[in-house]
Design an enzyme around this catalytic site. Structure first.
Site, PDB file in Angstrom:
ATOM      1  N   HIS A  43     -21.248 -14.037  12.360  1.00  0.00           N
ATOM      2  CA  HIS A  43     -20.553 -13.376  13.524  1.00  0.00           C
ATOM      3  C   HIS A  43     -20.521 -13.855  15.039  1.00  0.00           C
ATOM      4  CE1 HIS A  43     -19.282  -9.984  16.476  1.00  0.00           C
ATOM      5  NE2 HIS A  43     -18.387  -9.913  15.586  1.00  0.00           N
TER       6      HIS A  43
ATOM      7  N   LEU B 232     -16.606  -2.844   9.943  1.00  0.00           N
ATOM      8  CA  LEU B 232     -16.307  -4.394  10.759  1.00  0.00           C
ATOM      9  C   LEU B 232     -17.718  -4.602  11.544  1.00  0.00           C
ATOM     10  CD1 LEU B 232     -14.624  -6.473  11.899  1.00  0.00           C
ATOM     11  CD2 LEU B 232     -14.050  -4.925  13.575  1.00  0.00           C
ATOM     12  N   ASP B 233     -18.292  -5.867  11.273  1.00  0.00           N
ATOM     13  CA  ASP B 233     -19.303  -6.354  12.116  1.00  0.00           C
ATOM     14  C   ASP B 233     -20.595  -5.676  12.045  1.00  0.00           C
ATOM     15  OD1 ASP B 233     -17.414  -8.227  13.023  1.00  0.00           O
ATOM     16  OD2 ASP B 233     -17.349  -7.535  14.778  1.00  0.00           O
ATOM     17  N   GLU B 234     -20.498  -4.646  10.960  1.00  0.00           N
ATOM     18  CA  GLU B 234     -21.840  -4.005  10.686  1.00  0.00           C
ATOM     19  C   GLU B 234     -22.598  -4.757   9.383  1.00  0.00           C
ATOM     20  OE1 GLU B 234     -23.445  -1.484  12.162  1.00  0.00           O
ATOM     21  OE2 GLU B 234     -22.044  -1.351  13.717  1.00  0.00           O
TER      22      GLU B 234
END
Lengths: 277, 277, 277, 277
Positions: free
Chosen positions: D184, D219-221
């Site tokens: 990320h 999302l993005d975890e």
């Protein structure tokens, strides 16, 4: 309780050691093991929890399952003590005195000894005994004898050279094996000796650093505990580097003290095994 | 356009230089100046914007206001060219070839020359000419003569030693003053010479590093462009250090190339002035 | 003397400014310029050397060549003064008091104000006035009025929030525009608000950090001066992170103070231009 | 052989496990244990040496001494396999392909799948199959169905999202639990979502970073494996930050892959336990 073990390696050591703990009903909170395949050495750090009664006779029970000549260091929660040697620079001592005052050092400062009197006022603000041992017009032998006299009035686990700018004799160092911690104003082994920042400036390096190490009888040698660097550039004068260097010195000595005082460092010959978090 | 100036310092230099720009209607996008008070040297990096016609005769107009013996390097946006020398290790070359292929290197790779043939397949995948110049059974003179013959077939601004493990003679180096960039597998000046990772392992250091520098005629000396370190501990074998070291080498060489290719580095004697962002 | 300029950009600004210096016979020791192409802003930091008489009327002469609404900050070598606000944590205050005592802070500490009395003994050891302004059983307005009363007894250039755990009202902040420096216990903008280390621990991050910034009227917003991080891992409890966090907080606040007190920071809207070495 | 164990904690686990090893005549080369006191969880990484015959039935013998529901991952030296998903950016893929080609990745790249065709030429240079699965004019379901069809033609242990810019559905992710690794382009949890560098630039941060993590359905975890940062300043445009960001992304993904492929990462809920060197 923390237990540090070093010995010759053999099959089953972890099993034997952890069986001793399990038999005593002690819980292993954390275990770090390291084996050198080439040198056949075994290093172990154990953090165990249990009632004091469960640890009675623990060392003997460990020795019974470990090879001969094993080194076992058992450390209950008892507060460690340090003596600090200084010259004129305040930054490392100031940091140590502040942490000591607010009980975050992990040790108690028993005394501060300076070859100059410069740092007496700072030390005495914090109600720590300060002794001056003047080195002028004295042989090194005479100076160190006085130093020993003063040190002998105190009990301590470690001597911290917090920017102490005198070189100690092999005889002195031998009296405190693996007990003297020094902060060296350089990223060893670069720039050994005097004026490392001048050397660094002349060489045009882009990083400078500092090294905390145990003192052995060779100048600027001895097992390294921690090292750190800080970036510099062409615009940093020697004076700027000295200023920046102090920041690194303070940080790296603080880290090394924390590692040693938390029993995370095993010394073997001229190297350390450091079990960080 | 980037302009790099170095000369003896005197009052009013910035005013004179920037008046030349203003008179030409050129806008100063960025200006970095550095003066050494002790050595009385003046260094300037200018990034200017304007039409090409405005820069006609600019160097003469600058010379008119600068002290004699000023060094002026004017660099229009023209793509730079490099030749790469390698031995067997792929990591630095691979990084350079990838950036070259995707036009992010800031230069074009004209050729790769190896004293071994190991990296030919990689190089040729990217349609870059690879020449082997074998060093075996040859005097250094003969080897370097062959090397020069191959190099002379190409045009380039810099020679990049991307893990080229042969030592170049002072004669060879003198033919490319301030044009040869080397990546040294150590945090200079620690561990000069062979087997730095073995030396580092034996000393028990807690950091290892790499140094990118211009090559001069002294082994592992020469003006340092960039340095970087990576933490290590007791558990890193020499082999582990070599692996980690490659990561730092690749990163620090990439950074040094970027700085040089963006005309951010002025060399003066054995030091660099690096105007980073 | 240090001069900081910010204004709308136009061709020839550096030439005009440096001509003013040259005409006055002032030597430019160091010049850092930065232009934002998009926002058309011009920022300049000048370090000049010369006799005091040469700087007479310098600001007017600069204004004559600069665009209207230019901001000019001229700083002679006069010692800056700071007021420090604290709550209970000692680490940032201790560092500031030590540097102040040994004249390495670059400012003099005029007073320390705490909403608790915890840090009075430490402060008074260094003969700095300590005022407690208790916040309990008071509206924020009443508390801040008392705070202002105490502050008004002192003169200072900056207010340093050295782990001051009360939120200041927009009215209070507006009274000291760009004069209040805060250390925030997080790598902003991650973990805004309370208990950042608990948030960090729950998220399982591998780095924690701290941010020094000027205070504006939005919580944890305001132009960032400096940020730093420290690696953590699964084995760090929330408590361990708090301890490590204090080290970063102290280091980053020290760095930010140094940058501000050396006039290396220009604030424009919600951002800073920081001319480091 | 590497063994990763996670289970509920109880007294004597290390003793029991190491007794199993000793009874089998297996030598423990390295052992890392971690216990969370609050959540009462036990994590262990063992590196053992011995003949293949000695490890027969080892898992059953371990299960016999471990609590129910223990997770045991046993990994012999067999080469791991990965599938790589990309979009248009080359830097992470290029690094992976180079390491794969020179056998330093610690896994073999089975295939590369792109939603664009941009990276086909690079991939095919290294004789790795490249499949384009175009996402245009398709529902996410249809796109992911095609993706699964292609993936199902290959065997692999992990899917690496090397700058794959499509969001995967919870259904897709659920098909590969703890098997999808993403890089990320931000120091999570700061700047979640799109355009993190623009956000970072607008906020005026002094550090940017990147995060490698396992993908879960948010999302993005997902559990963080590694994070790294790089300093920036006012002079870095959004475009500069993107360029610098790529360097960090490549470095942090490389590190995360190394940790995962060396079986140094245990995932428990939304966190990782990473046993680094």
């Amino acid at each position: 309780m923390i237990i540090l073990i070093q010995c010759a390696d053999q099959v089953g050591l972890v099993a034997s050691v952890s069986k001793v703990m399990a038999d005593a009903g002690l819980n292993i909170i954390s275990m770090r093991e390291y084996v050198t395949v080439d040198e056949n050495r075994f290093y172990l750090r154990l953090e165990i929890a249990g009632a004091p009664s469960q640890t009675t006779g623990l060392e003997q029970r460990l020795r019974a399952v470990l090879p001969q000549n094993s080194s076992i260091l058992m450390n209950n929660a008892q507060q460690k003590k340090i003596a600090v040697l200084v010259t004129k620079e305040y930054h490392c001592l100031g940091d140590i005195l502040l942490r000591n005052y607010f009980n975050t050092l992990g040790a108690s400062v028993e005394c501060v000894i300076g070859n100059h009197d410069t740092l007496r006022p700072l030390t005495e603000k914090f109600d720590i005994p300060f002794h001056q041992v003047d080195h002028t017009n004295k042989s090194r032998e005479a100076f160190e004898k006085e130093l020993l006299n003063v040190l002998n009035k105190h009990t301590f686990d470690y001597i911290v050279l917090a920017k102490f700018m005198r070189i100690l004799s092999p005889q002195f160092v031998a009296a405190y094996p693996r007990q003297i911690i020094n902060i060296h104003h350089s990223f060893l082994p670069a720039f050994i000796g005097a004026n490392p920042y001048r050397q660094a400036h002349e060489r045009g390096v882009k990083l400078i650093g500092a090294t905390a190490h145990f003192v052995t009888d060779t100048l600027d040698e001895g097992p390294i505990i921690a090292q750190q660097i800080i970036p510099v550039n062409h615009a940093h004068s020697v004076k700027d580097m000295v200023v920046l260097g102090k920041e690194v010195e303070e940080a790296v000595l603080a880290k090394a003290l924390q590692l040693v005082l938390q029993d995370r460092v095993i010394v073997d010959n001229n190297k350390t095994v450091v079990f960080e978090n």
